[in-house]
Design an enzyme around this catalytic site. Structure first.
Site, mmCIF file in Angstrom:
data_model
loop_
_atom_site.group_PDB
_atom_site.id
_atom_site.type_symbol
_atom_site.label_atom_id
_atom_site.label_comp_id
_atom_site.label_asym_id
_atom_site.label_seq_id
_atom_site.Cartn_x
_atom_site.Cartn_y
_atom_site.Cartn_z
ATOM 1 N N HIS A 86 -3.757 4.661 4.487
ATOM 2 C CA HIS A 86 -4.999 3.874 4.426
ATOM 3 C C HIS A 86 -6.079 4.651 3.678
ATOM 4 O O HIS A 86 -6.700 4.159 2.744
ATOM 5 C CB HIS A 86 -5.439 3.543 5.853
ATOM 6 C CG HIS A 86 -6.819 2.974 5.964
ATOM 7 N ND1 HIS A 86 -7.163 1.758 5.416
ATOM 8 C CD2 HIS A 86 -7.941 3.463 6.556
ATOM 9 C CE1 HIS A 86 -8.441 1.524 5.683
ATOM 10 N NE2 HIS A 86 -8.939 2.531 6.364
ATOM 11 N N ARG A 112 0.868 -1.190 0.000
ATOM 12 C CA ARG A 112 0.000 0.000 0.000
ATOM 13 C C ARG A 112 0.899 1.233 0.000
ATOM 14 O O ARG A 112 1.444 1.592 1.044
ATOM 15 C CB ARG A 112 -0.908 -0.031 1.233
ATOM 16 C CG ARG A 112 -2.129 0.876 1.110
ATOM 17 C CD ARG A 112 -2.828 1.012 2.446
ATOM 18 N NE ARG A 112 -2.053 1.869 3.326
ATOM 19 C CZ ARG A 112 -2.044 1.773 4.652
ATOM 20 N NH1 ARG A 112 -2.755 0.872 5.266
ATOM 21 N NH2 ARG A 112 -1.307 2.611 5.363
ATOM 22 N N TYR A 152 3.475 5.251 11.626
ATOM 23 C CA TYR A 152 3.739 3.821 11.838
ATOM 24 C C TYR A 152 4.673 3.191 10.810
ATOM 25 O O TYR A 152 4.989 2.013 10.916
ATOM 26 C CB TYR A 152 2.423 3.037 11.907
ATOM 27 C CG TYR A 152 1.470 3.251 10.753
ATOM 28 C CD1 TYR A 152 1.615 2.557 9.567
ATOM 29 C CD2 TYR A 152 0.422 4.165 10.858
ATOM 30 C CE1 TYR A 152 0.755 2.745 8.510
ATOM 31 C CE2 TYR A 152 -0.449 4.371 9.804
ATOM 32 C CZ TYR A 152 -0.285 3.656 8.631
ATOM 33 O OH TYR A 152 -1.144 3.851 7.584
#
Lengths: 376, 367
Positions: free
Chosen positions: A275, A271, A284
């Site tokens: 998100h 990814r 993160y």
């Protein structure tokens, strides 16, 4: 991947059928330098098919960019981008026939559009007009699922019904790596295997479930290894290699169609963006980790490969870019127009006929709105 | 998950309905016999499967065994394992697969083996069964029935006796039915299977072996030729009375009927309304009764807090305030987890508790 001929063949006396196990490394037919590598089990797709697929990758990337821009402009409430995963998106749509079904998630907008659904109807969800905007029966595309893994069971049901009627239908059910932790993932694979129905489960492992990395979801050797626990074949594929995806998914779909039962395919991808626009991925993961995936991009490797075959030149690239731009422009224009949603629709589809209570509530809202209209 | 108790309660008599002249005639033609609630459900399933090849029945132990309550007895033998079959032991799987089958042209009927074993399927029910038709503006309809043996009074161990109706009734998009009579067991299940909307069909376990004299063939004809009155969205007056209205559904209807019979001996005339369709709710029939009698008690096994019983009280008071001579009261289960078998009689609404509550309806203050 070797497809068993029937469901009984997967259980052997005193051991397991290791043929259900996936490849030790993900299947790759074109590496990230654009070089093809023959594989004994999976044929390289026809170059013209790869060229057509390349055009869809360009379009898919453009749709992702356009949707991100529309979020920044306030025209979409949110957009879970599949930037970097376009090869998974495109292959999921291209391996299916018209009678087949696609079960997408919220991140699979490009797959749904590649299947042929009108982009404006797809974006009904993300612009906030209604929870789903297209007719699932028109092109056999289920509504994009927001809960994780629940749609996999619906896919099993659609396939089961088709099998009972003797229809020639395969269902491709999409989910991400995080969804493999859900109970419904387990139940869907088990039901599909027990009833031996034509479903291909396609996991896009993009290494993150919002902020949580895969190592916190599973310590299985790979997600595809889970398949053997259900008695179905598993396979792993380079999720940024359109050629490998078309070949591996195509084989699983063909097998399901010919009575071989379900399969689990895991695509290793990444990814590249957060998100959604509401997420902050810098909290993160490090930028260097993301940068490692830039050379593995699904578009650049196929571009190099097709240019090497002289199938792609500047003129063809310009043509593909123009086609992608036309799609983006239509999305832009369509989403810049304000659509009136009739509030009475809130009550119209809860039941096939409004209950007395819903008639009362619909009247209440109608009265409120008519009073507001008089005052303004 | 283990299912310990397969035992239903000892036979109890189903409440009698006011005699229907046409029913009496068919009785005279002698096809009417004493039929159990369970047999009526079994016959309804068989008739629906015979009438429509898209009707499927599946769940846990519903195949050769015929279900732990034998409601699906004989269906696999008659219709084949493609039409009535056992699934892996996973309720979300059963429910989710039913959603997909309903999306794709089938009319699945699923059995959740016991009320509290339906909870693993709750996400599928709430997020998809209830919402998918609305999500797709009615393009996808889900003609499916979720059969749930429910409620207590059978001496069952924990997780076998929950009254879970309020969870479902609170969820828009679900039709929620709770029959109390053998006749309704047949007609309401046929109607549920024929409905284009998803139906949660609550079967009171303690009534499974209750009997009523009915002519199932006549009911089949009446349903199939459309002459049977619709039950979905329709409450019925189970017993006429003038002094107060007892409002009940499912397992509480026989208790309410017994309370009304006892009250009659004491000179008080109680009307009993069998709600039977929790969603859609029949405000008209319920409120017409309360306006006639001026007093009402709602009876339900479920814990009363935030329950269907609470909703009925609120609806009646909103609509009938000027007709009421006393506050609308409730007799429900206590707000506790369902008790162990030796204690359940303290929990369940009883004739005495109903009559005590009726006595407290401020009779001395007028009317």
């Amino acid at each position: 991947m070797t497809i068993p001929t029937n469901s009984d063949s997967t259980r052997t006396e005193g051991g397991v059928d290791t043929q259900l196990l996936p490849s030790p490394v993900p299947v790759q037919l074109i590496d990230h330098h654009g070089e093809a590598h023959p594989d004994a089990r999976y044929a390289l797709p026809d170059p013209q098919a790869l060229l057509a697929g390349y055009a869809r990758l360009i379009s898919g990337r453009r749709i992702n960019d356009q949707a991100n821009a529309l979020v920044r402009q306030g025209r979409l409430a949110v957009y879970p981008s599949s930037h970097g995963q376009e090869a998974c998106q495109v292959s999921a749509a291209l391996v299916l026939q018209s009678q087949d079904w696609l079960f997408p998630t919220y991140r699979d907008t490009v797959a749904v559009i590649t299947r042929g659904v009108d982009p404006l109807e797809v974006f009904t969800l993300l612009r906030g007009d209604w929870h789903s905007g297209y007719d699932p029966y028109e092109l056999h595309v289920a509504p994009q699922a927001t809960p994780l893994a629940t749609q996999l069971l619906h896919a099993v049901g659609v396939a089961h019904a088709a099998k009972l009627r003797g229809e020639d239908t395969v269902v491709l059910a999409l989910c991400g790596d995080g969804a493999t932790s859900e109970g419904d993932f387990h139940e869907a694979l088990n039901f599909a295997a027990v009833f031996h129905v034509p479903v291909v489960f396609f996991v896009q492992n993009n290494e993150y479930a919002i902020s949580v990395p895969l190592k916190n979801q599973s310590v299985a050797p790979s997600l595809a290894h889970k398949a053997i626990g259900y008695g179905m074949p598993g396979e792993r594929v380079d999720g940024n290699d359109l050629a490998a995806l078309l070949s591996v998914l195509g084989a699983a779909v063909d097998s399901a169609r010919s009575g071989g039962g379900p399969a689990l395919i895991e695509a290793h991808t990444y990814r590249m963006q957060a998100h959604t626009n509401a997420d902050d991925a810098t909290r993160y993961r490090a930028a260097e980790d993301v940068d490692k995936w830039i050379p593995k991009d699904p578009i650049s490797r196929l571009r190099t490969y097709l240019r090497g075959l002289s199938l792609l030149d500047d003129a063809v690239e310009e043509q593909f870019a123009a086609e992608a731009e036309a799609v983006a422009a239509a999305i832009r224009v369509g989403l810049n127009a304000d659509v009136e949603v009739d509030p009475q629709e809130l009550f119209a589809h809860v039941y096939t006929q409004k209950t007395a209570q819903l008639r009362e509530q619909a009247d209440l809202l109608r009265d409120e709105l008519s009073r507001e209209a008089v005052q303004s | 998950m283990t299912q310990i108790s397969e035992r239903a309660a000892a036979p109890v008599e189903a409440p009698a309905r006011p005699a229907d002249p046409s029913a009496a005639e068919s009785t005279a033609r002698s096809a009417a016999t004493a039929v159990t609630f369970a047999k009526a459900l079994n016959t309804a399933l068989a008739d629906a499967m015979a009438a429509d090849s898209s009707v499927l029945m599946f769940g846990e132990d519903v195949g050769p065994l015929g279900g732990v309550f034998r409601i699906t007895d004989g269906l696999t033998a008659r219709f084949g394992p493609g039409r009535c079959f056992d699934t892996p032991l996973a309720e979300a799987g059963i429910m989710g697969m039913a959603v997909g089958m309903a999306m794709n042209g089938m009319r699945p009927v699923v059995e959740m083996q016991f009320d509290a074993f339906a909870y693993p399927a709750f996400e599928q029910v709430v997020s998809h069964v209830a919402k998918l038709p609305n999500r797709t503006k009615g393009r996808v309809l889900l003609p499916m029935v979720i059969r749930i043996p429910y409620a207590g009074g059978i001496g069952g161990v924990e997780h076998h006796c929950d009254s879970s109706e309020s969870y479902y009734a609170h969820t828009p998009g679900l039709t929620v039915l709770a029959p109390a009579t053998v006749r309704d067991a047949y007609l309401m299940l046929r109607e549920a299977i024929a409905s284009p909307d998803p139906v949660v069909f609550l079967e009171p376990k303690k009534l499974y072996w209750s009997k009523e004299v009915v002519d199932l063939g006549e009911l089949r004809r009446a349903f199939e030729d459309g002459s049977a009155p619709r039950t979905i969205g329709s409450a019925v007056v189970a017993r006429s009375g003038t002094d107060a209205t007892l409002i009940a559904y499912g397992p509480s209807v026989p208790t309410a009927m017994a309370a009304a019979a006892a009250a009659a001996e004491e000179g008080r005339s109680l009307e009993v309304i069998d709600v039977r369709s929790l969603v859609p709710f029949d405000d008209e029939t319920v409120c017409a009764s309360v306006r006639r009698t001026g007093r009402a008690v709602v009876i339900a096994e479920t814990p009363g807090f935030a329950s269907v019983a609470a909703e009925i009280v609120a609806r009646v008071q909103e609509r009938c305030f000027h007709s009421l001579a006393a506050p609308v009261r409730r007799v429900t289960g206590f707000d506790i987890p369902y008790p162990a078998p030796k204690l359940e009689h303290h929990f369940l609404p009883s004739v005495d508790r109903i009559l005590d509550t009726v006595d407290e309806l401020q009779w001395e203050d007028g009317q």
